[in-house]
Design an enzyme around this catalytic site. Structure first.
Site, PDB file in Angstrom:
ATOM      1  N   HIS A  97       0.804  -1.256   0.065  1.00 39.35           N
ATOM      2  CA  HIS A  97      -0.086  -0.131  -0.029  1.00 39.35           C
ATOM      3  C   HIS A  97       0.767   1.207  -0.225  1.00 39.35           C
ATOM      4  CE1 HIS A  97       0.406  -0.430   4.380  1.00 39.35           C
ATOM      5  NE2 HIS A  97       0.493   0.865   4.420  1.00 39.35           N
ATOM      6  N   SER A 123       4.508   2.180   8.072  1.00 40.75           N
ATOM      7  CA  SER A 123       4.010   1.213   7.291  1.00 40.75           C
ATOM      8  C   SER A 123       5.159   0.789   6.268  1.00 40.75           C
ATOM      9  CB  SER A 123       2.990   1.449   6.296  1.00 40.75           C
ATOM     10  OG  SER A 123       1.661   1.538   6.674  1.00 40.75           O
ATOM     11  N   GLY A 124       5.536  -0.399   6.097  1.00 40.24           N
ATOM     12  CA  GLY A 124       6.615  -0.991   5.238  1.00 40.24           C
ATOM     13  C   GLY A 124       7.868  -1.460   5.898  1.00 40.24           C
ATOM     14  N   ASP A 145       0.212  -7.621   1.113  1.00 40.85           N
ATOM     15  CA  ASP A 145       0.683  -6.381   1.485  1.00 40.85           C
ATOM     16  C   ASP A 145       2.122  -6.355   1.246  1.00 40.85           C
ATOM     17  OD1 ASP A 145       0.558  -3.492   1.651  1.00 40.85           O
ATOM     18  OD2 ASP A 145       0.043  -3.623   3.591  1.00 40.85           O
TER      19      ASP A 145
END
Length: 247
Positions: A64, A201-202, A108
């Site tokens: 995402h 995120s990530g 994801d």
């Protein structure tokens, strides 16, 4: 370009969407040499994500975190400063998992092929990925690192770290409708105010010096546990993709 990038980074981290690591502490500078800061341009403007170097020419992150262009900063501790350890590299190609689902965050995961190879140093080096089929067990103690807010009202430009414990799958399946134990990991003790959040995120979940998970999603208020992509489930895709795009 570099001063502009740093300025945009500073502005970005003051915004509400910068996210945070909750309940952590400032990391010892360059103790996470695989960490990458991603500045992402998309139709909605600038956003930020974490990522991590898995080979000199590839960064792994969340699916995402895709944008029309991505700038990667490696070797950073304070992303507002021009540190001599920093390497700024643009992304040549973003390869999101073909079965990524933006509605439920399944699969994801995304590989970023860098336009030029990172130079290994004491501040920049890849992290190991899972080998074999042994599954990460509940109770394992792991580390997550990232840049962003440390509370709802206070930001930081220096890398934060937090120790989190892997939970039994039921802790997440009872809270998140689309949790999938085969491809996701449940992380963070519900009784402790320690977790990763949106702007992280990530970033990687590292257990015994191996990246086992990727920060994916969690509760809207940042209460643990949170859901991480299980890297081990995607190793065939990762290896196949990096081999196909080898220089």
């Amino acid at each position: 370009m570099q001063p502009l990038l740093l300025l945009l980074t500073f502005i970005l981290l003051q915004g509400n969407e910068a996210g945070k690591i909750i309940g952590g502490r400032e990391a010892r500078p360059h103790s996470f040499p695989y960490m990458a800061f991603l500045l992402i341009q998309s139709s909605g403007g600038l956003t930020a994500c974490g990522g991590f170097l898995v080979r000199e020419d590839f960064v792994l992150t969340a699916g995402h975190c895709l944008g029309s262009s991505i700038n990667v900063t490696l070797g950073a501790h304070n992303i507002q400063r021009r540190e001599r350890t920093q390497q700024h590299i643009t992304v040549l190609r973003a390869i999101r998992h073909p079965d990524y689902n933006h509605e439920n965050f399944r699969n994801d995961i995304m590989l970023l092929q860098l336009r030029s190879r990172a130079r290994r140093s004491g501040s920049v080096k890849p992290v190991a990925l899972p080998q074999g089929s042994k599954k990460l067990q509940p109770g394992a103690s792991c580390t997550v690192a990232g840049w962003g807010r440390v509370s709802q009202s206070r930001g930081t430009n220096v890398l934060q770290e937090v120790q989190l414990r892997v939970q039994v799958d039921q802790k997440c399946s009872s809270r998140f409708q689309f949790y999938d134990s085969q491809t996701q990991i449940c992380v963070g003790n519900p009784r402790e105010r320690k977790t990763a959040f949106r702007g992280d995120s990530g970033g990687p979940l590292v257990c015994n010096n191996v990246a086992q998970g990727i920060v994916s999603y969690g509760s809207i208020n940042g209460s643990p546990p949170a859901v991480f992509t299980r890297i081990q489930s995607f190793m065939p895709w990762i290896k196949r993709t990096m081999r196909r795009l080898a220089p």
